[in-house]
Design a protein around this motif. Structure first.
Motif, PDB file in Angstrom:
ATOM      1  N   VAL A 116       0.836  -1.205   0.000  1.00  0.00           N
ATOM      2  CA  VAL A 116       0.000   0.000   0.000  1.00  0.00           C
ATOM      3  C   VAL A 116       0.871   1.255   0.000  1.00  0.00           C
ATOM      4  CG1 VAL A 116      -1.742   1.284   1.300  1.00  0.00           C
ATOM      5  CG2 VAL A 116      -1.902  -1.207   1.121  1.00  0.00           C
ATOM      6  N   ILE A 117       1.937   1.245   0.794  1.00  0.00           N
ATOM      7  CA  ILE A 117       2.861   2.386   0.816  1.00  0.00           C
ATOM      8  C   ILE A 117       3.529   2.563  -0.542  1.00  0.00           C
ATOM      9  CG2 ILE A 117       5.043   3.197   1.796  1.00  0.00           C
ATOM     10  CD1 ILE A 117       4.171   1.849   4.431  1.00  0.00           C
ATOM     11  N   THR A 118       3.920   1.461  -1.154  1.00  0.00           N
ATOM     12  CA  THR A 118       4.553   1.522  -2.476  1.00  0.00           C
ATOM     13  C   THR A 118       3.634   2.183  -3.492  1.00  0.00           C
ATOM     14  OG1 THR A 118       5.951  -0.417  -2.088  1.00  0.00           O
ATOM     15  CG2 THR A 118       5.455   0.118  -4.384  1.00  0.00           C
ATOM     16  N   MET A 119       2.363   1.805  -3.488  1.00  0.00           N
ATOM     17  CA  MET A 119       1.422   2.412  -4.428  1.00  0.00           C
ATOM     18  C   MET A 119       1.307   3.913  -4.206  1.00  0.00           C
ATOM     19  SD  MET A 119      -1.657  -0.345  -4.963  1.00  0.00           S
ATOM     20  CE  MET A 119      -1.864  -0.789  -3.237  1.00  0.00           C
ATOM     21  N   ASP A 120       1.239   4.326  -2.959  1.00  0.00           N
ATOM     22  CA  ASP A 120       1.091   5.755  -2.654  1.00  0.00           C
ATOM     23  C   ASP A 120       2.317   6.540  -3.096  1.00  0.00           C
ATOM     24  OD1 ASP A 120      -0.190   8.058  -1.348  1.00  0.00           O
ATOM     25  OD2 ASP A 120       1.444   7.871   0.098  1.00  0.00           O
ATOM     26  N   LYS A 121       3.500   6.085  -2.747  1.00  0.00           N
ATOM     27  CA  LYS A 121       4.723   6.807  -3.089  1.00  0.00           C
ATOM     28  C   LYS A 121       4.987   6.763  -4.592  1.00  0.00           C
ATOM     29  CE  LYS A 121       6.873   6.137   1.439  1.00  0.00           C
ATOM     30  NZ  LYS A 121       6.718   7.538   1.838  1.00  0.00           N
ATOM     31  N   ALA A 122       4.658   5.642  -5.224  1.00  0.00           N
ATOM     32  CA  ALA A 122       4.836   5.543  -6.674  1.00  0.00           C
ATOM     33  C   ALA A 122       3.944   6.525  -7.405  1.00  0.00           C
ATOM     34  CB  ALA A 122       4.549   4.117  -7.137  1.00  0.00           C
ATOM     35  N   ALA A 123       2.706   6.658  -6.949  1.00  0.00           N
ATOM     36  CA  ALA A 123       1.786   7.606  -7.581  1.00  0.00           C
ATOM     37  C   ALA A 123       2.299   9.033  -7.461  1.00  0.00           C
ATOM     38  CB  ALA A 123       0.404   7.488  -6.954  1.00  0.00           C
ATOM     39  N   GLN A 124       2.903   9.367  -6.322  1.00  0.00           N
ATOM     40  CA  GLN A 124       3.410  10.717  -6.106  1.00  0.00           C
ATOM     41  C   GLN A 124       4.475  11.095  -7.127  1.00  0.00           C
ATOM     42  OE1 GLN A 124       4.629  11.521  -2.041  1.00  0.00           O
ATOM     43  NE2 GLN A 124       3.090  10.101  -1.264  1.00  0.00           N
ATOM     44  N   ILE A 125       5.347  10.163  -7.450  1.00  0.00           N
ATOM     45  CA  ILE A 125       6.468  10.514  -8.336  1.00  0.00           C
ATOM     46  C   ILE A 125       6.227  10.141  -9.795  1.00  0.00           C
ATOM     47  CG2 ILE A 125       8.187  10.493  -6.505  1.00  0.00           C
ATOM     48  CD1 ILE A 125       8.980   7.682  -7.283  1.00  0.00           C
ATOM     49  N   ALA A 126       5.248   9.283 -10.059  1.00  0.00           N
ATOM     50  CA  ALA A 126       4.952   8.931 -11.457  1.00  0.00           C
ATOM     51  C   ALA A 126       4.050   9.967 -12.102  1.00  0.00           C
ATOM     52  CB  ALA A 126       4.311   7.548 -11.529  1.00  0.00           C
ATOM     53  N   GLY A 127       3.112  10.515 -11.339  1.00  0.00           N
ATOM     54  CA  GLY A 127       2.212  11.517 -11.893  1.00  0.00           C
ATOM     55  C   GLY A 127       1.050  10.900 -12.647  1.00  0.00           C
TER      56      GLY A 127
END
Length: 388
Positions: free
Chosen positions: A329-340
């Motif tokens: 769940v953390i990975t999805m959140d942080k990935a979304a932040q930097i992928a856009g």
């Protein structure tokens, strides 16, 4: 504990990784669109021997599974598959557990038939306990009934989340005897494909995520299963805590899927031109650290299964699964932040990664897992099979 892969583990890692890169990735979007079982992927895994991972070596298998010689071996295959197609990984996970259960609880004569079919012909197995309302009633309080009759059982009821049901050579079904308590009357059977009275309900699988892990409903109506396909004595599944032997494979799926998201970021962010941004680097580093910490909890749990204390292995497996869910769940959140937002166009793989992983992490009860571990730590009663 050895932190290096054995030659067999390295071979599985490389073989499944190559299949994922060259074949599973290319097919994932089509399988997802159609909500269809990844038969080609499973066939490819079978051709490389991966369908016999959790069958003992004396039956021609590879000796993995929680009770096997090398508990980590099949987890590596599941992890690597999930890195490229989480739905296929769930299918492999279900098959491996069905095969491991059959291999461990059956008679030699049954192993000669069922396990040999897997090893020699690539037969698929599943294992379905789920049914409507089970979360509320409890893990072993089943409404699907198994009524004893001459030479076997007659089954009636409805099961859901029956992964591989339409393709399995043997549907492993769990049911309850109506005149007995839920644990003592818990019965497992392997229903051969084509058995009268077993119906796979078409169109019953259309979820938002995990569409590739086709898991339709099954209707059982006066379905007779002979004693030749009754798996162990009544109560063997709950009494031997078989549910706890499957925690780690869920964890391996969550780990592999998080690794797949990181693979995407590693390719996408430099092309987007944001790899030099310090906040992008920060989030990428946090994701990498989370993946590595999760991996070593899972691998240590696999090692514990070989040390002879099953309860300790079960408890640590629950902890590894909890960590894997949180990290996903953390990975999805942080990935979304930097992928856009551009990374979430439907032409990209990210929407599928996110839909699959978020839906799949809901399959396990994060709070109940932590509560169980906490009860053990505080000297209270606990149940390592608790997950719903």
């Amino acid at each position: 504990m050895d932190f290096e892969y054995s030659p067999a583990q390295r071979e599985v890692y490389e073989i499944v990784g190559e299949l994922g890169r060259t074949k599973f990735s290319a097919r994932a979007a089509e399988y997802d669109r159609d909500a269809s079982t990844p038969i080609e992927n499973l066939r490819d895994l079978g051709e490389q021997g991966m369908l016999k991972l959790t069958i003992a070596k004396d039956r021609g298998g590879m000796g993995s599974g929680a009770l096997g010689e090398d508990p980590l071996l099949y987890l590596i295959a599941v992890e690597q598959t999930a890195r490229y197609c989480l739905g296929t990984a769930q299918c492999l996970h279900i098959h491996c557990h069905g095969a491991h259960y059959v291999d461990n609880v059956c008679t030699d004569a049954q192993r000669d038939v069922i396990c040999s079919d897997v090893v020699e012909n690539g037969a698929l197995l599943n294992a379905t306990g789920s049914e409507p309302g089970r979360t509320r009633r409890g893990l072993y309080t089943l409404t699907t009934e198994a009524v004893r009759t001459d030479g076997g059982y007659v089954l009636n009821g409805v099961k859901n989340y029956a992964t591989l049901a339409a393709e399995a050579s043997y549907n492993v079904i769990f049911a309850g005897q109506p005149d007995k308590d839920p644990v003592g009357g818990h019965v497992g059977v392997a229903v051969p494909k084509g058995t009268a009275g077993l119906k796979v309900v078409e169109g019953s699988w259309d979820p938002m995520g995990m569409r590739v892990a086709t898991s339709p409903n099954i209707e059982l109506k006066d379905c007779f299963v002979s004693d030749d396909y009754v798996l162990g004595a009544p109560g063997v599944y709950p009494n031997n805590r078989w549910q706890a032997k499957f925690h780690l494979s869920f964890a391996a799926q969550y780990l592999g899927a998080a690794e797949g998201i990181f693979d995407f970021l590693s390719d996408y962010l430099p092309k987007r031109g944001t790899a030099s941004d310090p906040y992008t680097q920060l989030r990428a580093g946090e994701i990498r650290i989370g993946i590595e910490s999760t991996r070593w909890m899972i691998y240590r749990a696999a090692w514990l299964w070989k040390q002879g204390d099953e309860v300790a292995a079960e408890l640590y497996s629950m902890q590894a699964k909890h960590r894997a869910i949180e990290n996903a769940v953390i990975t999805m959140d942080k990935a979304a932040q930097i992928a856009g937002s551009s990374a979430f166009l439907n032409s990209m793989p990210m929407p599928r990664y996110f839909r699959d992983l978020r839906i799949h992490t809901l399959h396990e009860n994060l709070d109940k897992t932590a509560k169980t571990v906490g009860a053990h730590c505080l000297g209270e009663e606990f149940d390592t099979t608790a997950r719903l």
